[in-house]
Design an enzyme around this catalytic site. Structure first.
Site, PDB file in Angstrom:
ATOM      1  N   VAL A 159     -12.132  12.569   6.766  1.00  0.00           N
ATOM      2  CA  VAL A 159     -12.647  12.314   8.105  1.00  0.00           C
ATOM      3  C   VAL A 159     -14.168  12.254   8.077  1.00  0.00           C
ATOM      4  O   VAL A 159     -14.787  11.456   8.791  1.00  0.00           O
ATOM      5  CB  VAL A 159     -12.145  13.390   9.087  1.00  0.00           C
ATOM      6  CG1 VAL A 159     -12.861  13.281  10.432  1.00  0.00           C
ATOM      7  CG2 VAL A 159     -10.637  13.271   9.284  1.00  0.00           C
ATOM      8  N   GLU A 160     -14.782  13.090   7.228  1.00  0.00           N
ATOM      9  CA  GLU A 160     -16.248  13.090   7.135  1.00  0.00           C
ATOM     10  C   GLU A 160     -16.759  11.734   6.643  1.00  0.00           C
ATOM     11  O   GLU A 160     -17.742  11.192   7.170  1.00  0.00           O
ATOM     12  CB  GLU A 160     -16.712  14.198   6.186  1.00  0.00           C
ATOM     13  CG  GLU A 160     -16.543  15.610   6.723  1.00  0.00           C
ATOM     14  CD  GLU A 160     -15.081  16.081   6.720  1.00  0.00           C
ATOM     15  OE1 GLU A 160     -14.754  17.004   7.493  1.00  0.00           O
ATOM     16  OE2 GLU A 160     -14.262  15.498   5.954  1.00  0.00           O
ATOM     17  N   ARG A 199     -11.664   8.515   2.380  1.00  0.00           N
ATOM     18  CA  ARG A 199     -10.710   9.518   1.898  1.00  0.00           C
ATOM     19  C   ARG A 199     -10.675  10.734   2.812  1.00  0.00           C
ATOM     20  O   ARG A 199      -9.691  11.465   2.826  1.00  0.00           O
ATOM     21  CB  ARG A 199     -11.077   9.949   0.474  1.00  0.00           C
ATOM     22  CG  ARG A 199     -10.901   8.865  -0.578  1.00  0.00           C
ATOM     23  CD  ARG A 199     -11.116   9.437  -1.978  1.00  0.00           C
ATOM     24  NE  ARG A 199     -10.937   8.419  -3.005  1.00  0.00           N
ATOM     25  CZ  ARG A 199     -11.905   7.646  -3.452  1.00  0.00           C
ATOM     26  NH1 ARG A 199     -13.129   7.778  -2.972  1.00  0.00           N
ATOM     27  NH2 ARG A 199     -11.669   6.747  -4.391  1.00  0.00           N
ATOM     28  N   LEU A 205     -15.178   8.861   6.914  1.00  0.00           N
ATOM     29  CA  LEU A 205     -14.912   7.863   7.944  1.00  0.00           C
ATOM     30  C   LEU A 205     -15.939   7.958   9.059  1.00  0.00           C
ATOM     31  O   LEU A 205     -16.412   6.936   9.572  1.00  0.00           O
ATOM     32  CB  LEU A 205     -13.500   8.051   8.506  1.00  0.00           C
ATOM     33  CG  LEU A 205     -13.079   7.032   9.572  1.00  0.00           C
ATOM     34  CD1 LEU A 205     -13.113   5.626   9.016  1.00  0.00           C
ATOM     35  CD2 LEU A 205     -11.703   7.364  10.123  1.00  0.00           C
ATOM     36  N   TYR A 263       0.843  -1.192   0.000  1.00  0.00           N
ATOM     37  CA  TYR A 263       0.000   0.000   0.000  1.00  0.00           C
ATOM     38  C   TYR A 263       0.885   1.252   0.000  1.00  0.00           C
ATOM     39  O   TYR A 263       1.701   1.462   0.904  1.00  0.00           O
ATOM     40  CB  TYR A 263      -0.914   0.034   1.219  1.00  0.00           C
ATOM     41  CG  TYR A 263      -2.011  -1.005   1.245  1.00  0.00           C
ATOM     42  CD1 TYR A 263      -2.325  -1.756   0.114  1.00  0.00           C
ATOM     43  CD2 TYR A 263      -2.746  -1.236   2.400  1.00  0.00           C
ATOM     44  CE1 TYR A 263      -3.334  -2.706   0.141  1.00  0.00           C
ATOM     45  CE2 TYR A 263      -3.758  -2.177   2.438  1.00  0.00           C
ATOM     46  CZ  TYR A 263      -4.048  -2.916   1.303  1.00  0.00           C
ATOM     47  OH  TYR A 263      -5.049  -3.860   1.341  1.00  0.00           O
ATOM     48  N   GLY A 314     -17.543   1.443  -3.936  1.00  0.00           N
ATOM     49  CA  GLY A 314     -18.290   2.700  -3.965  1.00  0.00           C
ATOM     50  C   GLY A 314     -19.675   2.601  -4.563  1.00  0.00           C
ATOM     51  O   GLY A 314     -20.461   3.555  -4.474  1.00  0.00           O
ATOM     52  N   GLN A 316     -10.068 -12.814   5.028  1.00  0.00           N
ATOM     53  CA  GLN A 316     -10.391 -11.476   4.539  1.00  0.00           C
ATOM     54  C   GLN A 316     -10.867 -11.588   3.088  1.00  0.00           C
ATOM     55  O   GLN A 316     -10.114 -11.379   2.148  1.00  0.00           O
ATOM     56  CB  GLN A 316      -9.149 -10.582   4.636  1.00  0.00           C
ATOM     57  CG  GLN A 316      -9.452  -9.097   4.509  1.00  0.00           C
ATOM     58  CD  GLN A 316      -8.191  -8.264   4.621  1.00  0.00           C
ATOM     59  OE1 GLN A 316      -7.601  -7.897   3.623  1.00  0.00           O
ATOM     60  NE2 GLN A 316      -7.783  -7.958   5.846  1.00  0.00           N
ATOM     61  N   HIS A 361      -1.727 -12.098   0.952  1.00  0.00           N
ATOM     62  CA  HIS A 361      -2.638 -11.189   0.259  1.00  0.00           C
ATOM     63  C   HIS A 361      -3.480 -11.921  -0.784  1.00  0.00           C
ATOM     64  O   HIS A 361      -4.625 -11.540  -1.059  1.00  0.00           O
ATOM     65  CB  HIS A 361      -1.821 -10.071  -0.406  1.00  0.00           C
ATOM     66  CG  HIS A 361      -2.522  -8.761  -0.435  1.00  0.00           C
ATOM     67  ND1 HIS A 361      -1.865  -7.558  -0.388  1.00  0.00           N
ATOM     68  CD2 HIS A 361      -3.837  -8.430  -0.482  1.00  0.00           C
ATOM     69  CE1 HIS A 361      -2.740  -6.562  -0.441  1.00  0.00           C
ATOM     70  NE2 HIS A 361      -3.940  -7.069  -0.496  1.00  0.00           N
TER      71      HIS A 361
END
Length: 336
Positions: free
Chosen positions: A303-304, A301, A306, A68, A228, A194, A136
């Site tokens: 804080v809002e 992406r 999240l 990442y 998304g 996962q 992974h």
């Protein structure tokens, strides 16, 4: 808009391990990620702001991988952890993808690659161990016996506490076989899975989830919002728009922008209205309520974003609402 102070993530048992995990884990796959235009999606300053926000909401499980951001994700997490009590956080990372061009041994789960990469990722994280180390993807070029013996050595060395396997396509029999080899030899088995799993990506329903239940394995899904699609920003009429980050991907349109998936989305919107939540929060709440799921991995992406995502843990869906969402798109096996 929910305030972070209103969210206090609960702890849930991480499968048959002896530790507990936050009911929503935080994924850092966008940290340091470059777009095709050469822009970085999330830089170090915002990465630390996001980690701060997740911790404020009571989150303690941070998921990353050594690829990442070309290693920057681990490095930034390590810098953030340096000012905190490392023991309060569960840190997970992953190994698999090729890291050196022209070197085929720098890819996969062969012993040489794993042993080299564990030391490098621990150095970037600034820690002596990771709580969970994932492969992974599954590497068919490395025998299950070599893989499990190598991973067990990392546990015995104290560099890893628990082992996990991340997957794009269901591989229940490979995990079960590897775990049987580990048990027969007295080695550490996989204890965390996962998979990709969300309202429209349902391929793990059936043998994979059934195997996880039988083996007592934790299931921590990635892509809980379907890249998304389950956020409400796409419509059946408009499809992909030039403003969408996925607009350049024909594969996204083929995989997600289908009539069947938009039918699911309409049911999702209806349930979201009933519970007074966003469609993204409702999609996450469905996963939290889903039998066999331990803790979805959320990202953001901003804080809002999240804050919106972690607030999904406060949403209570009725059994009838969970069933309606489940039945909006049938999985590969009836009744699951």
């Amino acid at each position: 808009m929910t305030d972070l102070a209103d969210v206090d993530l609960d702890f849930v048992q991480l499968g048959s391990t002896g530790i507990r995990t936050s009911e929503l884990q935080f994924g850092t796959w966008r940290f340091g990620k470059e777009t095709e235009e050469g822009n970085v999606e999330i830089g170090e300053k915002r990465a630390h702001e996001l980690l701060d926000a997740y911790a404020e909401a009571g989150g303690r499980y941070i998921d990353t991988a050594d690829v990442y951001g070309g290693g920057e994700s681990e490095r930034w997490i390590g810098d953030w952890l340096a000012d905190r009590d490392r023991e309060r956080y569960t840190i997970a990372s992953k190994i698999y993808w090729q890291i050196r061009e022209g070197d085929p041994n720098s890819r996969g789960t062969n012993r040489k690659n794993i042993r080299h990469r564990i030391d490098a990722l621990l150095d970037r994280l600034g820690t002596d161990y990771v709580d969970v180390l994932y492969i992974h993807r599954w590497d068919d070029d490395t025998s299950a016996r070599e893989l499990m013996k190598t991973l067990n050595g990392l546990v015995e060395d104290g560099k890893v506490h628990y082992l996990g396997a991340s997957t794009l396509r269901p591989d229940a029999w490979k995990i079960a076989r590897a775990n049987q080899i580990a048990r027969d030899e007295g080695w550490e088995p996989f204890s965390v899975l996962q998979p990709r799993y969300n309202l429209v990506d349902r391929e793990v329903e059936g043998d994979y989830l059934e195997m996880a239940r039988h083996e007592g394995l934790a299931v921590c899904p990635w892509s809980p919002l379907g890249q998304g699609f389950l956020t409400g920003k796409y419509s059946r009429e408009e499809g992909l728009t030039g403003e969408s980050r996925a607009a350049e991907s024909g594969r996204f349109a083929d995989a997600y922008l289908t009539d069947e998936n938009f039918d699911v989305h309409e049911e999702l919107e209806a349930v979201a209205d009933e519970v007074g939540a966003t469609v993204a929060q409702t999609a996450l709440a469905w996963l939290i309520h889903r039998d066999g799921v331990t803790a979805p991995i959320v990202g953001a992406r901003t804080v809002e974003q999240l804050t919106e995502n972690v607030a999904a843990a406060t949403i209570d869906l009725s059994d009838e609402q969970v069933d309606r969402l489940t039945e909006a798109k049938g999985g590969p096996y009836a009744g699951l």
